[in-house]
Design an enzyme around this catalytic site. Structure first.
Site, short mmCIF file in Angstrom:
data_model
loop_
_atom_site.label_atom_id
_atom_site.label_comp_id
_atom_site.label_asym_id
_atom_site.label_seq_id
_atom_site.Cartn_x
_atom_site.Cartn_y
_atom_site.Cartn_z
N HIS A 17 68.78 67.49 79.13
CA HIS A 17 70.18 67.16 78.81
C HIS A 17 71.12 68.13 79.52
CE1 HIS A 17 68.52 65.62 74.73
NE2 HIS A 17 68.98 64.54 75.35
N LYS A 41 66.99 57.12 64.96
CA LYS A 41 65.91 57.59 64.09
C LYS A 41 66.43 58.69 63.19
CE LYS A 41 63.51 57.08 68.23
NZ LYS A 41 63.46 57.97 69.34
N ARG A 90 65.42 58.83 83.16
CA ARG A 90 64.19 59.52 83.55
C ARG A 90 63.27 58.57 84.29
NH1 ARG A 90 63.32 61.42 77.52
NH2 ARG A 90 63.93 59.25 77.44
N SER A 128 63.42 64.94 73.63
CA SER A 128 63.57 65.71 72.39
C SER A 128 62.35 65.50 71.50
CB SER A 128 64.82 65.28 71.64
OG SER A 128 65.97 65.54 72.40
#
Ligand code: PNS
Length: 158
Positions: A17, A41, A90, A128
């Protein structure tokens, strides 16, 4: 003023990030980081923790501001006088979801453009969730997250 918004859950912010955010400061006069209140989530970190970790990680950058937001991203972007949303990409697996979000955001506010930046190769595998999993099993996360996040993860996961 050329303002870009970098939105995300940042649960927690990673070096990937940060790489995108720092590269964005080279293209825009001001970069606003928007930490979403309710990520898809259930987050590991509270909103306050996520915002504080981001603030701490970018404290040396005067051109970066950090806020939380609830509701639609495009409204947050408009409220800050920005017209650009920056997302990092990505792998090809990110594409479908990102494409859908970009199209929906364009439908909601056609004046706001989503700009994609390719993740630097050294962070192309980073997420993450992966960081949290490695930390939970006491693996080495140095370099994957900024030092303040590494410390916070160690504090809460032991
Ligand atoms: O870091 P993430 O979890 O990939 O970020 C996702 C985020 C925050 C960009 C996305 O969930 C979002 O924009 N949420 C706000 C709600 C919204 O605007 N939804 C409509 C766009 S699909």
């Amino acid at each position: 003023m050329n303002i870009a918004v970098v939105p995300g859950s940042f649960d927690p912010i990673t070096s990937g990030h940060l790489d995108i955010i720092k590269r964005a400061t080279k293209l825009y006069n001001k970069v606003i980081i928007g930490v979403v209140v309710n990520p898809y989530k259930t987050p590991l970190f509270s909103l306050e923790q996520r915002v504080n970790m981001v603030k701490d990680a970018v404290r040396d950058y005067k051109e970066i501001e950090v806020f939380s937001f609830d509701g639609l991203l495009v409204e947050f972007v408009k409220m800050h006088g920005a017209r650009v949303i920056i997302r990092g990409l990505r792998a090809i697996t990110d594409f479908e979801h990102e494409f859908q979000m970009a199209q929906l955001n364009r439908k909601l506010k056609p004046d706001i453009e989503t700009v994609f930046m390719m993740a630097s190769p050294e962070y192309a595998y980073l997420s993450s969730s992966a960081v949290k999993e490695i930390a939970r099993y006491k693996g080495d996360i140095s370099g994957l997250v900024p030092p303040n996040v590494e410390k916070t993860l160690r504090d809460i996961l032991g």
